[in-house]
Design a protein around this motif. Structure first.
Motif, PDB file in Angstrom:
ATOM      1  N   THR A 134       1.998  -2.376   5.337  1.00  0.00           N
ATOM      2  CA  THR A 134       1.308  -2.766   4.104  1.00  0.00           C
ATOM      3  C   THR A 134       1.690  -4.198   3.728  1.00  0.00           C
ATOM      4  OG1 THR A 134       3.112  -1.963   2.701  1.00  0.00           O
ATOM      5  CG2 THR A 134       1.374  -0.388   3.233  1.00  0.00           C
ATOM      6  N   LEU A 158      -1.089   5.251   5.080  1.00  0.00           N
ATOM      7  CA  LEU A 158      -0.783   4.207   4.106  1.00  0.00           C
ATOM      8  C   LEU A 158      -1.575   2.932   4.403  1.00  0.00           C
ATOM      9  CD1 LEU A 158       1.082   4.311   1.740  1.00  0.00           C
ATOM     10  CD2 LEU A 158       2.884   3.316   3.125  1.00  0.00           C
ATOM     11  N   GLN A 173      -3.993   0.834   1.900  1.00  0.00           N
ATOM     12  CA  GLN A 173      -3.882  -0.602   1.656  1.00  0.00           C
ATOM     13  C   GLN A 173      -5.210  -1.303   1.966  1.00  0.00           C
ATOM     14  OE1 GLN A 173      -0.614  -2.759   0.988  1.00  0.00           O
ATOM     15  NE2 GLN A 173      -2.456  -3.707   0.138  1.00  0.00           N
ATOM     16  N   THR A 186       2.068   6.974  -4.264  1.00  0.00           N
ATOM     17  CA  THR A 186       1.805   7.511  -2.923  1.00  0.00           C
ATOM     18  C   THR A 186       2.907   8.504  -2.577  1.00  0.00           C
ATOM     19  OG1 THR A 186       3.074   5.764  -1.827  1.00  0.00           O
ATOM     20  CG2 THR A 186       0.707   5.393  -2.087  1.00  0.00           C
ATOM     21  N   VAL A 236       4.998   2.218  -2.789  1.00  0.00           N
ATOM     22  CA  VAL A 236       5.305   2.967  -1.568  1.00  0.00           C
ATOM     23  C   VAL A 236       6.820   3.119  -1.389  1.00  0.00           C
ATOM     24  CG1 VAL A 236       3.209   2.114  -0.442  1.00  0.00           C
ATOM     25  CG2 VAL A 236       5.358   0.890  -0.097  1.00  0.00           C
TER      26      VAL A 236
END
Lengths: 446, 308
Positions: B252, B211, B215, B197, B113
């Protein structure tokens, strides 16, 4: 948006100064220490900060406090003026070549946002200046870079000239110019590959492209999140290639954006455009005074007004005013207005421009677009009759509307209350605005 | 990884940081040569050296504070030894867990990420190649369905590295791509899945929610297996990297950082502040656009290179 942290810091600093009768040298020094820290945390280059502090201190200590200002305000005024001066004083304006074809070349580090910037500029020139731009894909190195420009070009409705990744960029650039001439395109934007300023081979390639295409403007694309290294990068590109201006990207983040100051200071070249989002319309001219106002917590009212003027359909606004005056403002109009406000851009961006609203304190994510979507759902779950005359919405109707929109009855209640308040408020606005320009409706949500 | 580290990685690393090192080295050399300079002034200038390397005001002050304490306690710390002491403080600060051995559970998952333009896709290409060289079966998930041509870019890297790629069309749900990749990895008995991503600024609520969902899917589908989430940071980035790390960590399960573009003149000092304040270790560094320009992070080499 870019500078909230700094804004907050300066506000804190000068709160201490406020209320004191006179501005002593000690006051200034103390204030400057915190300005220095704030600027460093904002990523303004260390040496630039030193210079800045020196010049502000010199000016502030010797300065007579104006009668109308408190000493604190006086210092803010000087800091602001110096910041404006540092960032270039005059607002940027697009300049076009008198030859009929304006050639612009974009250069910069990898990942600065050149390709996106190229598409945004092209769209901007087309929409605002009535130009017919052509994008030229000269990044033969990064995998799929050409494809990326083709896709963003297509989305923006701007033609893209490419010759694959087998020819030399300089050949592609020259062929692109010929293509533009053939098809009557009057702005050519050359997108080059990202490269390190210390990569001799690739810097030589840029020199060659510049020499062979003779662009009217070479713009350095700079990520607004860049740290202390911004000065090295800008200096290297400027010394070797020669730049005419800067395109500052990713200002929609929460970076304080001190790189803007650094880059301007070391190159002396103006910031021409800023990128404020992922969409092709997310581009603005650069206004040093507004940026400085933003730094100092004075908000960015001018940008807000400008955005409002672009997004608001003037006819609809006039119709709305008429309705207000005749007391016919309905929930449909309310929804319409809501959508117009949303068209102005993400709400958190708009909020950041309003003086007195400190986004830092609100936290970065407090404005929920989802809530607006719910408001929309609620209104859409009403019958036309209910929308026109909300006073008939009884308890059982409220339950039905909540069920229909997937919301809770409390949310429906809250919306109806808000609507009533807005109606009242807008009636007042309409009264106030009588005989003045355009009768622009207020902003019920902000 | 151990044997790689001893076969010429450090020289390469040092080369990558050469420019930065030269700048800083010059400054530190100069400072330390002025032996008779009053101490507070020297410390202040060392602090400036750190600030110029993007370490940030807070962490720089802290580092210099520790240095000052040590100098007070040990009168022998003068001249060259000041540099050594500063290096060891930096090394200690950066000390963290290295890269996990991927064999422990299969298939392991790495989620990558970061904000826009930091080099996520390139890093994934290099990471895939690295595991491929170790003889692992690698699958990459093209879950950047947002940026124009991101999938094509990853495809090229996949081909270069000789690894398989799972993709949907542009604009599709990235979480679905990740889900499919994890299923495919099970079916094909892959050793490791690396998920790309879309770049997103950490202050964009909706994108960060997306996101979170990705996760969640990984945590559910790869329960009990090795899961890494790497935040990719551009070494050129200043203090905002701290805000990025903070926000991505909140959303995350960040386990480490890939610090890219260290082959320029940027020093990447912000990783010190990030490690110090958020305890996120650096796992890899990126030193160029070549397939092999991704190196496991070595705190000692970094500290050495940092101060010359």
């Amino acid at each position: 948006m870019a500078f909230e942290g700094l804004t907050e810091k300066l506000q804190q600093t000068f709160k201490k100064l406020k209320g004191k009768g006179k501005l002593s040298e000690k006051d200034v020094k103390e204030g400057m220490r915190e300005v220095k820290l704030a600027l460093l945390e904002a990523d303004v280059n260390f040496l630039v900060v030193k210079d800045f502090i020196k010049s502000v201190t010199e000016r502030a200590v010797g300065d007579e406090v104006m009668e109308s200002l408190t000493p604190g305000q006086q210092v803010i005024k000087i800091v602001k003026e110096q910041l404006v001066e540092l960032m270039g004083s005059v607002p940027s304006r697009p300049v076009f070549s008198s030859s009929g074809v304006t050639k612009i070349m974009l250069i910069g580090l990898q990942g600065a946002g050149k390709t996106t910037a190229a598409a945004k500029m092209a769209k901007y020139f087309e929409k605002r200046n009535g130009k017919s731009p052509l994008l030229v894909a000269c990044d033969i190195y990064r995998p799929a870079a050409i494809k990326q420009l083709q896709v963003v070009g297509e989305k923006a409705g701007i033609p893209v000239f490419s010759m694959g990744d087998k020819l030399k960029p300089v050949q592609i650039a020259k062929a692109g110019l010929a293509e533009a001439k053939k098809n009557g395109r009057d702005v050519v934007i050359i997108d080059t590959a990202g490269r390190l300023h210390i990569d001799d081979t690739l810097m030589a390639e840029l020199e060659e492209i510049k020499a062979k295409t003779v662009p009217d403007q070479v713009l350095l694309v700079v990520d607004s999140m860049t740290g202390q290294d911004a000065v090295n990068v800008a200096e290297a590109f400027n010394n070797r290639i020669g730049i005419d201006g800067i395109f500052l990207t990713k200002l929609d983040g929460d970076t304080r954006g001190g790189a803007a100051i650094s880059v301007k200071a070391v190159t002396g070249k103006p910031i021409k455009f800023v990128g404020t989002g992922e969409k092709v319309e997310d581009i603005e001219l650069f206004y040093p005074d507004r940026m400085a106002s933003r730094i100092l917590g004075m908000g960015d009212v001018l940008t807000l007004i400008e955005k409002a003027e672009q997004s608001f359909d003037q006819e609809k606004a006039a119709e709305l005013t008429r309705k207000l005056k005749s007391q016919q403002f309905t929930l449909d109009d309310f929804l319409e207005q809501l959508n117009q406000v949303r068209n102005m851009g993400p709400l958190d961006q708009i909020m950041g421009m309003i003086p007195g609203i400190n986004k830092g304190k609100m936290g970065p994510m407090d404005i929920d677009e989802k809530e607006l979507a719910q408001v929309e759902a609620i209104i859409n779950s009403m019958t036309p009759e209910e929308k026109n005359n909300p006073s008939i919405i009884s308890g059982s109707r409220r339950r039905r509307i909540a069920a229909g929109s997937g919301t809770r009855i409390q949310q429906v209640n809250r919306l109806l209350k808000q609507f009533e308040q807005t109606r009242k408020l807008m009636r007042q606005f309409a009264e106030m605005g009588k005989g003045t320009k355009k009768g622009r409706p207020g902003f019920p949500f902000i | 990884m151990q044997e790689e580290r001893h076969s010429g990685l450090i020289p390469r690393f040092m080369e990558g940081l050469r420019k930065s090192r030269e700048d800083i080295k010059k400054k530190v050399d100069l400072l330390l040569s002025l032996g008779n300079k009053p101490e507070p002034e020297m410390l202040e200038e060392l602090e400036e050296v750190l600030i110029t390397a993007d370490v940030g005001v807070g962490t720089s002050l802290e580092i210099i504070g520790v240095l000052n304490e040590r100098i007070k306690q040990d009168k022998g710390i003068v001249g060259e030894r000041v540099r050594e002491e500063l290096k060891s403080i930096i090394r200690e600060m950066l000390d963290g867990e290295g890269v996990k051995n991927i064999l422990e559970g299969r298939p392991s998952v790495i989620l990558v990420v970061g904000v826009n333009g930091v080099g996520k896709t390139t890093s994934i290409g290099k990471l895939a190649a690295l595991y491929k060289r170790k003889g692992k079966r690698v699958l990459i998930a093209a879950a950047d369905t947002f940026r124009a041509a991101a999938i094509e870019q990853l495809e090229v890297w996949g081909q270069r590295a000789g690894v398989e790629l799972i993709k949907h069309s542009e604009g599709s749900d990235p979480a679905a791509v990740v889900f499919d990749a994890l299923s495919a990895a099970r079916a094909r008995n892959a050793d490791i899945v690396i998920c790309d991503t879309a770049g997103r600024l950490h202050n964009k609520k909706n994108l960060m929610e997306e996101l979170k969902k990705i996760q969640r899917i990984i945590n559910r589908e790869a329960e009990g297996r090795i899961r890494e989430t790497y935040l990719v940071l551009d070494a050129t980035t200043g203090q905002n990297a701290l805000a990025q790390a903070k926000m991505f960590k909140e959303i995350t399960d960040i386990t480490g950082i890939i610090l890219t573009k260290l082959d320029g003149t940027a020093k990447g000092g912000i990783v010190l502040a990030i490690k110090n304040e958020l305890d996120i270790p650096v796992k890899y560094i990126g030193l160029g656009e070549g397939m092999e320009d991704l190196q496991p992070f070595d705190g000692k080499a970094f500290a050495d290179a940092f101060l010359g």
